[in-house]
Design a protein around this motif. Sequence first.
Motif: not given
Length: 692
Positions: A580-582, A594-600
């Motif tokens: 997970e990264m921002k 800005v958004e937080i994205l999950e792994a993948g």
Amino acid sequence: MIRKYVFGEPIETDAVEIRIPAETKAFTEDHIRLLSPGRQGGSVFVCPMSDGDRIYGLGENVRGINKRGWIYESNCSDDPNHTEEKHSLYGAHNFLIFEPAGGRERFGLFIDCGQKVIFDCGYTDRKQLRITVAEGGFVLYILENESLLDMVHEFRSMIGRSYIPPKWAFGYGQSRWGYRSAEDVRQIVREHRDQGVPLDSVYMDIDYMERFKDFTVDAGRFPDFPEFVEEMSRQHIHLVPIIDAGVKIEKGYPVYEEGLANGYFCKNEDGTPFVGGAWPGRVHFPDVLNPDARKWFGDWYRVLLDAGIEGFWNDMNEPALFYSEAYLQEAFRKLTSFRTDDLDIWKFFELKGTVLSMANRPEDFRSFYHNMNGKMIRHDRVHNLYGSNMTRAAGEAFERLSPEKRILIFSRSSCIGMHRCGGIWMGDNQSWWSHLLMNMQMLPSLNMCGFLYIGADLGGFGSDTTADLLIRWLELGIFTPLMRNHSSMGTREQEFYRFGEPETFQKIIGLRYALLPYLYSEFMKAALSGGMMFIPLAFVWPEDGMAVQTEDQLMVGESLMIAPVYRQNAAGRYVYLPEEMKLYRMRSAQDMDVEILEAGHHFVRAELGEVLIFVRADHLVPLAEGGQYVEQVNTSSLRLMHFVKEEAVYQLYDDDGYSRNVELAGHLTEIRVTAGGGITAEGAMPLKCELI
Ligand code: GLC
């Protein structure tokens, strides 16, 4: 663990800085087998490869980050066509890491020598790594370590600290082959300053010289040069002149006269100076492998230092040989023997070949000699050391002539060892989308080999660029220590103001200046710890099969990952997140979403002018306000890009930007952000921080 094996009688390269005792037992390694220890025809090592085994390293080269599947040659080459089928570019970087898919041990390998080495990474036989060292002695180092990153650290601790440039050299530079006069330079500066596009340096290509003679400045086109340097400096602009390897043969030209009188040029077998062709016409090559000649050539930089110059780029030092005088004579003779009524296809090819094969002939590189501590050494034995030693000449001279202040120097040709005295640029790329990706993939490979101050000609050197290619290239270039827009004479002009959308350039280049505290800090920490600034995902997430295959995203330092767009007309791209990264989608240092994205896997939108920065969990990226030049960047008031789940701690390095003694000048500030949003900054310098 490092093991050292000496084969034959190697010529000292000075690549390795620490003393490592050589193994006394004969070479027997589990990893790699010596097939033929050839006294005459070179030595061959082989290592079987299974599916999934990978090879990293080899510095400046074509193709991807995992080098498996192609054959590379360490044979410094003046070749402006960096197409996929090439084997060798300007550098010779003989360090690789063999990363097995499973079962066997990882190992690092460094071949320390100046002659040609061929790394056949599964080209001839997909299941075999085969390394051939050309005739002559060499030293082989085998390294073992726990992880890929540790392997790099271990290698770098062997070869010594990477070159550290002055901080202003992290600013944006404008360059082109064809700026002919002081007025040309003034116009560039005016355009940048008037339109608010940051700029720290203007590069002076061969056109500034008097008939392409090193260490001269054409007085007609650059009247009162020291005053002009001063005028630029008042505008916070550094002029960075080029120095070429070939010294013009011209009576009365002091560099030529002195070199000749002292026997400081490379020689033919009969002791007469070797004559080649380069930009000035007939030239001699300074014998920079001879310590006296090296010192002499280095001292000549003083002429420009005394005029106020603080940075240089060394070029044509593979060395580039347009022709040798000997072959030219032969070619002229041959050409007059052709007859128009007798030009069948074979004769025609011969005619064409006579002219087209004039440059950089291996035969010519075998025809001249260096004086190395009294011994005459044929050039091909030390070919890969030549450019390095030209830059070493400069680096050593700067230590004498400017003992306090760092001087910028980077080179086209290089060899491991030179990473201590200068940086490199990646030479004559083309304005092609594929080269944007290729240059990006060179970054971590170069870091592995010790080269940290690096960058490509942004926008592309050869061919005509386009506005979107230049913008996309700058979107990558804002992360590279050397950030220079350079292009060839005869191509479309590619200064930002040729394209009519100044705001986009203002914002993108402005973002570089805002990122400067982080980039400089990560650069310096990599230099001081023997680490990498550009890190393949495979090195950070070695257990993640997808990350291991991802070669178009890179970690830049410890906190952020980049995923540049390198396709024409793409308004976004696929990105793989190992965790997970921002995401900060940045249009400028001030304008972002800005958004937080999950792994993948994700398709991430990135319009032209939008830079994708992914911040790792519990990491920080300090961002300054920016500035029109490096000195103007206020590093004491920072906004923090952050992705804090529990707590993020960042060690921010900074210094005065010019002291050589970084141990004394450097200081760290520890910035800490807690999940509740609390910020502390502790260190030598007062620091104001806020979250964004
Ligand atoms: C070489 C350099 C290039 C320079 C040109 C003229 O091709 O690689 O950067 O502009 O020579 O000096």
